[in-house]
Design a protein around this motif. Structure first.
Motif, PDB file in Angstrom:
ATOM      1  N   GLU A  61       0.795  -1.305  -0.005  1.00  0.00           N
ATOM      2  CA  GLU A  61       0.067   0.282   0.031  1.00  0.00           C
ATOM      3  C   GLU A  61       0.788   1.266  -0.031  1.00  0.00           C
ATOM      4  OE1 GLU A  61      -2.905  -0.511  -0.721  1.00  0.00           O
ATOM      5  OE2 GLU A  61      -2.907  -2.347  -0.300  1.00  0.00           O
ATOM      6  N   LEU A  62       1.985   1.217   0.519  1.00  0.00           N
ATOM      7  CA  LEU A  62       2.810   2.427   0.478  1.00  0.00           C
ATOM      8  C   LEU A  62       3.368   2.598  -0.725  1.00  0.00           C
ATOM      9  CD1 LEU A  62       4.717   2.062   3.987  1.00  0.00           C
ATOM     10  CD2 LEU A  62       3.290   3.774   3.315  1.00  0.00           C
ATOM     11  N   ALA A  63       3.672   1.639  -1.536  1.00  0.00           N
ATOM     12  CA  ALA A  63       4.276   1.941  -2.906  1.00  0.00           C
ATOM     13  C   ALA A  63       3.129   2.640  -3.939  1.00  0.00           C
ATOM     14  CB  ALA A  63       4.455   0.470  -3.464  1.00  0.00           C
ATOM     15  N   HIS A  64       1.790   2.359  -3.443  1.00  0.00           N
ATOM     16  CA  HIS A  64       0.839   3.015  -4.245  1.00  0.00           C
ATOM     17  C   HIS A  64       0.778   4.555  -4.016  1.00  0.00           C
ATOM     18  CE1 HIS A  64      -1.271  -0.224  -6.032  1.00  0.00           C
ATOM     19  NE2 HIS A  64      -1.488  -0.868  -5.020  1.00  0.00           N
ATOM     20  N   LEU A  65       1.557   4.829  -3.199  1.00  0.00           N
ATOM     21  CA  LEU A  65       1.721   6.469  -2.952  1.00  0.00           C
ATOM     22  C   LEU A  65       2.763   6.954  -3.906  1.00  0.00           C
ATOM     23  CD1 LEU A  65       2.292   6.618   0.992  1.00  0.00           C
ATOM     24  CD2 LEU A  65       0.244   7.266  -0.230  1.00  0.00           C
ATOM     25  N   PHE A  66       3.459   6.103  -4.615  1.00  0.00           N
ATOM     26  CA  PHE A  66       4.369   6.638  -5.637  1.00  0.00           C
ATOM     27  C   PHE A  66       3.910   5.981  -6.998  1.00  0.00           C
ATOM     28  CE2 PHE A  66       6.519   6.053  -1.845  1.00  0.00           C
ATOM     29  CZ  PHE A  66       7.393   7.141  -1.648  1.00  0.00           C
TER      30      PHE A  66
END
Length: 206
Positions: free
Chosen positions: A166-171
């Protein structure tokens, strides 16, 4: 195998659903009982898998919570708690969900904070819910990430994998090659962890 049959005029093919542990079959009026029986028999492995997912957890079952195994006991007191290697639950959906959410949140919040510090990510709000078809979701425009409380039943490395996902979806908003390249930079064995736990069945506590 026993099943409930519904013949419908607007049904074009045989369909099987498992609802609350009951096998329900829909079929056109023109299809014979033998053809339906043969079709159900062909789908027996799938049906049994669905039934296993709907099997209520029993007294003395082993339940995994955040990487630790506990012996399940249902009690008459209106509370849910862990003592030693035992998990004590009052059989009430609302109470059990509250217990699971509190404990999942406590752990995931800490791991999320750890990864955000490592990756220099700030000002992201977290929400928790019980979802059937997703482990988490990310809304970059609102700086919000949601996690499935049922992660509490999964191995800790899988929980980490979902947090990083989910953190990777911030990028990267979609599941592009760049998305997975970034994610696998953070967690090189991400794909192996997800594949290994993809079919893991969750306990049904209520």
């Amino acid at each position: 195998m026993e099943y409930i049959l519904h013949k419908k005029s607007n049904c074009k093919r045989i369909k099987i659903r498992v609802i609350e542990g009951v096998v329900c079959v829909s079929a056109p009026f023109t299809v014979s009982k033998k053809i339906i029986d043969d079709f159900v028999q062909e789908q027996e492995a799938w049906i049994k898998n669905q039934l296993d997912k709907n099997t209520q957890s029993k007294e003395n079952d082993l339940i995994c919570l955040l990487g630790n195994e506990y012996r399940l006991h249902y009690i008459n007191q209106k509370m849910c708690y862990v003592a030693g290697n035992a998990l004590y639950l009052y059989p009430d959906k609302t109470l059990i969900q509250k217990f699971l959410k509190q404990n999942a949140k406590k752990y995931i919040d800490l791991r999320f904070e750890f990864f955000c510090e490592q990756l220099n990510i700030h000002n992201i709000s977290l929400q928790y819910g019980f979802y059937k078809s997703k482990w988490g979701s990310c809304t970059p425009s609102k700086h919000k990430i949601c996690f499935n409380v049922n992660l509490i039943f999964m191995p800790l490395e899988f929980v980490d994998a979902i947090i990083l996902h989910e953190l990777a979806h911030l990028f990267h908003f979609n599941h592009s090659k760049d998305f997975y390249n970034l994610l696998c930079t953070w967690m090189p064995n991400y794909k192996e962890i997800v594949k290994e736990n993809k079919k893991k069945q969750l306990p049904k506590l209520y």
